[in-house]
Design an enzyme around this catalytic site. Sequence first.
Site, PDB file in Angstrom:
ATOM      1  CG  ASN A   9      -1.716   1.239   1.399  1.00 43.63           C
ATOM      2  OD1 ASN A   9      -1.748   2.082   0.498  1.00 43.63           O
ATOM      3  ND2 ASN A   9      -2.390   1.393   2.533  1.00 43.63           N
ATOM      4  CE  LYS A  11      -0.127   3.185   4.822  1.00 48.81           C
ATOM      5  NZ  LYS A  11      -0.027   3.283   6.258  1.00 48.81           N
ATOM      6  CG  HIS A  95      -5.783   1.876   5.294  1.00 48.59           C
ATOM      7  ND1 HIS A  95      -5.333   2.818   6.199  1.00 48.59           N
ATOM      8  CD2 HIS A  95      -4.755   1.005   5.117  1.00 48.59           C
ATOM      9  CE1 HIS A  95      -4.072   2.526   6.530  1.00 48.59           C
ATOM     10  NE2 HIS A  95      -3.703   1.438   5.892  1.00 48.59           N
ATOM     11  CD  GLU A  97      -2.870   5.484   6.760  1.00 52.17           C
ATOM     12  OE1 GLU A  97      -2.900   5.545   5.527  1.00 52.17           O
ATOM     13  OE2 GLU A  97      -1.913   4.988   7.396  1.00 52.17           O
ATOM     14  CD  GLU A 167      -3.279  -2.417   7.298  1.00 51.87           C
ATOM     15  OE1 GLU A 167      -2.262  -2.722   6.680  1.00 51.87           O
ATOM     16  OE2 GLU A 167      -3.830  -1.312   7.194  1.00 51.87           O
ATOM     17  N   GLY A 173       2.709   2.450  10.718  1.00 46.42           N
ATOM     18  CA  GLY A 173       3.637   3.568  10.557  1.00 46.42           C
ATOM     19  C   GLY A 173       4.364   3.952  11.829  1.00 46.42           C
ATOM     20  CB  SER A 211       5.491  -1.628  12.001  1.00 55.93           C
ATOM     21  OG  SER A 211       5.105  -0.282  12.229  1.00 55.93           O
TER      22      SER A 211
HETATM   23  P1  13P Z   1       3.209   0.483   7.595  1.00 53.44           P
HETATM   24  O1  13P Z   1       3.725  -0.815   7.013  1.00 53.44           O
HETATM   25  O2  13P Z   1       3.916   1.682   7.074  1.00 53.44           O
HETATM   26  O3  13P Z   1       3.131   0.415   9.084  1.00 53.44           O
HETATM   27  O4  13P Z   1       1.694   0.646   7.068  1.00 53.44           O
HETATM   28  C1  13P Z   1       0.814  -0.420   7.172  1.00 53.44           C
HETATM   29  C2  13P Z   1      -0.421  -0.097   6.433  1.00 53.44           C
HETATM   30  O5  13P Z   1      -1.185   0.772   6.813  1.00 53.44           O
HETATM   31  C3  13P Z   1      -0.688  -0.846   5.193  1.00 53.44           C
HETATM   32  O6  13P Z   1      -1.971  -0.612   4.728  1.00 53.44           O
END
Ligand code: 13P
Length: 250
Positions: A9, A11, A95, A97, A167, A173, A211
Amino acid sequence: MRARFVAGNWKMNGSLRANMGLLDALKAGLKKSENLEYAVCAPFPYLGQVSAALSGSAIAWGAQNISEHDAGAYTGEVSGAMLKEFGCRFAIVGHSERRALYGEDDARVAAKFIAAKHAGLTPILCVGETLEQRERGETDSVVGRQLDAVVAAAGAAALAGAVLAYEPVWAIGTGRNATPQQAQEVHVFARARLAARDKALAGLTILYGGSVKPGNAKDLFAMPDIDGGLIGGASLVAEDFIAICAAARR
Ligand code: 13P
């Protein structure tokens, strides 16, 4: 054996130039592999570039979001039919976010899940608890509620062939991944919750995200109910993403 899957992803990251380098390196490093699939989920403007670059490769691609509507006066939105028209396979829905920053509640996530299915896309449905919810002992109830909302709206059968991604919000992150045991526990819970609605869902591919790095991927993917990963930051670094994919190979 359940299918294994690693999806990146990206982002809101990338540029035409950076993407080209990343995609070239991924194509060189990721070859067709039995029972292991890979995909990258790029920002909308780059999907054409990704589609062209990955054509004929072992790597599929997807979108990070999808409108719950088919067409019409929805400024700024992108429909499943549009994505499907030029070869999109996957759409991330729910997601954290999007839930936290763009107000997507369970009902909207369920509607997006249904829209992805209607368009012939495979939804990657994300669920997960915040740190406060985990500390209050609410992980199962939060994840259960998020799953139930989709099952209630779409029907359990619609989840067959979809991908679920656990997640935990506190691991995204932050550099702080869930331990393999913590992730395994939630995966078992989610699998059982869905299997209780439809036995076939015991075979659902369930990814862990949060992560994941080359250094922790092997231990996470060694857990019996973790079928791969949804990778954020590390999916932007070709050698890291390739190493994580290698760790998912049985
Ligand atoms: P990270 O791997 O940067 O922690 O992000 C995970 C994520 O949100 C994947 O959708």
